[in-house]
Design a protein around this motif. Sequence first.
Motif, PDB file in Angstrom:
ATOM      1  N   ALA A 207     -33.222 -39.858  22.733  1.00 59.59           N
ATOM      2  CA  ALA A 207     -32.977 -39.450  21.103  1.00 59.59           C
ATOM      3  C   ALA A 207     -33.794 -40.278  20.102  1.00 59.59           C
ATOM      4  O   ALA A 207     -33.798 -41.428  20.514  1.00 59.59           O
ATOM      5  CB  ALA A 207     -31.566 -39.252  20.797  1.00 59.59           C
ATOM      6  N   VAL A 208     -34.448 -40.000  19.230  1.00 55.30           N
ATOM      7  CA  VAL A 208     -35.029 -40.660  18.264  1.00 55.30           C
ATOM      8  C   VAL A 208     -34.050 -41.177  17.284  1.00 55.30           C
ATOM      9  O   VAL A 208     -33.446 -40.729  16.577  1.00 55.30           O
ATOM     10  CB  VAL A 208     -36.125 -39.847  17.490  1.00 55.30           C
ATOM     11  N   GLU A 209     -33.775 -42.508  17.661  1.00 53.82           N
ATOM     12  CA  GLU A 209     -32.543 -43.058  16.803  1.00 53.82           C
ATOM     13  C   GLU A 209     -32.697 -44.494  16.927  1.00 53.82           C
ATOM     14  O   GLU A 209     -33.410 -45.224  17.768  1.00 53.82           O
ATOM     15  CB  GLU A 209     -31.245 -42.611  17.491  1.00 53.82           C
ATOM     16  N   VAL A 210     -32.059 -45.257  16.052  1.00 58.57           N
ATOM     17  CA  VAL A 210     -31.817 -46.649  16.333  1.00 58.57           C
ATOM     18  C   VAL A 210     -30.573 -46.949  17.094  1.00 58.57           C
ATOM     19  O   VAL A 210     -29.568 -46.742  16.735  1.00 58.57           O
ATOM     20  CB  VAL A 210     -31.509 -47.382  14.716  1.00 58.57           C
ATOM     21  N   VAL A 211     -30.979 -47.751  18.108  1.00 56.35           N
ATOM     22  CA  VAL A 211     -30.044 -48.488  19.082  1.00 56.35           C
ATOM     23  C   VAL A 211     -29.513 -49.759  18.669  1.00 56.35           C
ATOM     24  O   VAL A 211     -30.453 -50.704  18.818  1.00 56.35           O
ATOM     25  CB  VAL A 211     -30.584 -48.376  20.477  1.00 56.35           C
ATOM     26  N   GLU A 212     -28.320 -50.118  18.267  1.00 60.52           N
ATOM     27  CA  GLU A 212     -28.178 -51.479  17.896  1.00 60.52           C
ATOM     28  C   GLU A 212     -27.645 -52.251  19.057  1.00 60.52           C
ATOM     29  O   GLU A 212     -26.570 -51.592  19.833  1.00 60.52           O
ATOM     30  CB  GLU A 212     -26.578 -51.224  17.221  1.00 60.52           C
ATOM     31  N   MET A 213     -28.246 -53.364  19.338  1.00 62.95           N
ATOM     32  CA  MET A 213     -28.015 -54.059  20.624  1.00 62.95           C
ATOM     33  C   MET A 213     -27.015 -55.193  19.904  1.00 62.95           C
ATOM     34  O   MET A 213     -26.848 -55.521  18.960  1.00 62.95           O
ATOM     35  CB  MET A 213     -29.516 -54.770  20.823  1.00 62.95           C
ATOM     36  N   PRO A 214     -26.204 -55.815  21.034  1.00 64.58           N
ATOM     37  CA  PRO A 214     -25.348 -56.674  20.757  1.00 64.58           C
ATOM     38  C   PRO A 214     -25.673 -58.018  19.990  1.00 64.58           C
ATOM     39  O   PRO A 214     -26.600 -58.436  20.333  1.00 64.58           O
ATOM     40  CB  PRO A 214     -24.470 -56.896  22.158  1.00 64.58           C
ATOM     41  N   ALA A 215     -24.861 -58.365  19.323  1.00 65.89           N
ATOM     42  CA  ALA A 215     -25.165 -59.780  18.689  1.00 65.89           C
ATOM     43  C   ALA A 215     -23.690 -60.405  18.207  1.00 65.89           C
ATOM     44  O   ALA A 215     -22.707 -59.681  17.852  1.00 65.89           O
ATOM     45  CB  ALA A 215     -26.167 -59.975  17.446  1.00 65.89           C
ATOM     46  N   ARG A 216     -23.365 -61.586  18.428  1.00 69.14           N
ATOM     47  CA  ARG A 216     -22.184 -62.279  18.483  1.00 69.14           C
ATOM     48  C   ARG A 216     -22.417 -63.759  17.872  1.00 69.14           C
ATOM     49  O   ARG A 216     -23.265 -64.324  18.113  1.00 69.14           O
ATOM     50  CB  ARG A 216     -21.280 -62.334  19.621  1.00 69.14           C
ATOM     51  N   LEU A 217     -21.197 -64.251  17.045  1.00 72.17           N
ATOM     52  CA  LEU A 217     -21.061 -65.411  16.505  1.00 72.17           C
ATOM     53  C   LEU A 217     -20.849 -66.372  17.548  1.00 72.17           C
ATOM     54  O   LEU A 217     -19.791 -66.573  18.324  1.00 72.17           O
ATOM     55  CB  LEU A 217     -20.247 -65.593  15.355  1.00 72.17           C
ATOM     56  N   VAL A 218     -21.587 -67.549  17.917  1.00 67.00           N
ATOM     57  CA  VAL A 218     -21.477 -68.619  18.698  1.00 67.00           C
ATOM     58  C   VAL A 218     -21.167 -69.888  17.934  1.00 67.00           C
ATOM     59  O   VAL A 218     -22.378 -70.408  17.344  1.00 67.00           O
ATOM     60  CB  VAL A 218     -22.163 -68.751  19.791  1.00 67.00           C
ATOM     61  N   VAL A 219     -20.125 -70.450  17.907  1.00 68.38           N
ATOM     62  CA  VAL A 219     -19.907 -71.695  16.958  1.00 68.38           C
ATOM     63  C   VAL A 219     -19.973 -72.856  17.790  1.00 68.38           C
ATOM     64  O   VAL A 219     -19.559 -73.198  18.943  1.00 68.38           O
ATOM     65  CB  VAL A 219     -18.305 -71.700  16.266  1.00 68.38           C
ATOM     66  N   ARG A 220     -21.105 -73.657  17.415  1.00 71.93           N
ATOM     67  CA  ARG A 220     -21.027 -75.241  18.002  1.00 71.93           C
ATOM     68  C   ARG A 220     -20.941 -76.351  17.037  1.00 71.93           C
ATOM     69  O   ARG A 220     -20.248 -75.915  15.891  1.00 71.93           O
ATOM     70  CB  ARG A 220     -22.312 -75.238  18.614  1.00 71.93           C
ATOM     71  N   ALA A 221     -21.330 -77.411  17.216  1.00 77.46           N
ATOM     72  CA  ALA A 221     -21.200 -78.292  16.629  1.00 77.46           C
ATOM     73  C   ALA A 221     -22.065 -78.845  15.283  1.00 77.46           C
ATOM     74  O   ALA A 221     -22.108 -79.880  14.589  1.00 77.46           O
ATOM     75  CB  ALA A 221     -20.982 -79.767  17.205  1.00 77.46           C
ATOM     76  N   SER A 222     -22.989 -77.725  14.999  1.00 77.24           N
ATOM     77  CA  SER A 222     -23.767 -77.898  13.776  1.00 77.24           C
ATOM     78  C   SER A 222     -23.295 -77.333  12.542  1.00 77.24           C
ATOM     79  O   SER A 222     -23.778 -77.809  11.188  1.00 77.24           O
ATOM     80  CB  SER A 222     -25.014 -77.200  14.042  1.00 77.24           C
TER      81      SER A 222
END
Length: 341
Positions: A315-330
Amino acid sequence: MGSAIADVAARAGVSKATASRALSGKGYVATATRQRVVDAAKEIGFVASPNAASLVTGRTKNIGVVIPFISHWFFGAILEGIEEALLGRGYDMTLYNLRPGSVDRDRVFDFFLARKRFDGVIAIGVEPTAEEAGRLLRLGIPMISIGAPVAGIRSLTIDDVRAARLATEHLLGLGHRNIMHIGGVITGDDDQTVNGQRLTGYRQAMVAAGLGGEMRAAQAVMSVPGGYDAGTHALSDPTLRPTAVFAACDEVAIGVMIAARRIGIRVPDDLSVIGIDGHDYAEMFSLTTIEQKPRLQGQSAVTDLLEAVSGEPAAVEVVEMPARLVVRASTAPARIRADAV
């Protein structure tokens, strides 16, 4: 020297089409006939090629890939995913490095992609216009885009507005109010590119926090040196110095961190920095980031594209790929400046 497939067909007593099917593995050929063709090919030293297979399948086993940068980590990681997936399926890849503002853009879309034989095209961060995409689709060439959504074709992307909001809200949640965004070049307030959408997400988060009047944004080349240059400029004046920077990609974020350390600003004690991407070096720099999976995006694009090539268009559509917050020391809670007490 290998002989032509016609010689194999003649030696095996079959048609060229049958010989091609037997050697390519595409289409039905009786077991005995297939073995006869294989034996004939071995006897005369013939090596099957994608071109031979294309006589029957009409496919070239070649995918055109258009990309704006090869040296940037994010694009290189997507390419790795594409190449791995294509090789695993017996496909070749032809790469076109189409930098922003390239004078060769029309030539690539009008001639190379349209007239050379490709089974499909993957556009990475190039954001083809509706007209450019339409030219290829009218020729029956399946196309997938990775990056900002493109009208009329299947697009794989993270939600860049939401990712930018998440990054900015992380800094706001740590008590920062003087937050600067350092992003890529944009063309105006209605810019729908990745750079434009990440600026939009930053603005939305700041406005929602009641800090619309405190927004500050700068543009940079999306690279470590670009981040270093922009960071040096933004951090040099102590009276204007932000307490936090949201960088539109990890390479810019790393450049900002290097600039801060050169100036004598401690990260994260004096300056918090967050990026987007999940760069391979993010862990080494202890960089807080919104992590996406570019290699997975490349692999997923190949899967979707080859389904379309095989006659099962997605289907002609926008496929949302995963993204997540990774908290480090900056990143760390904002410190109260002595001159603000």
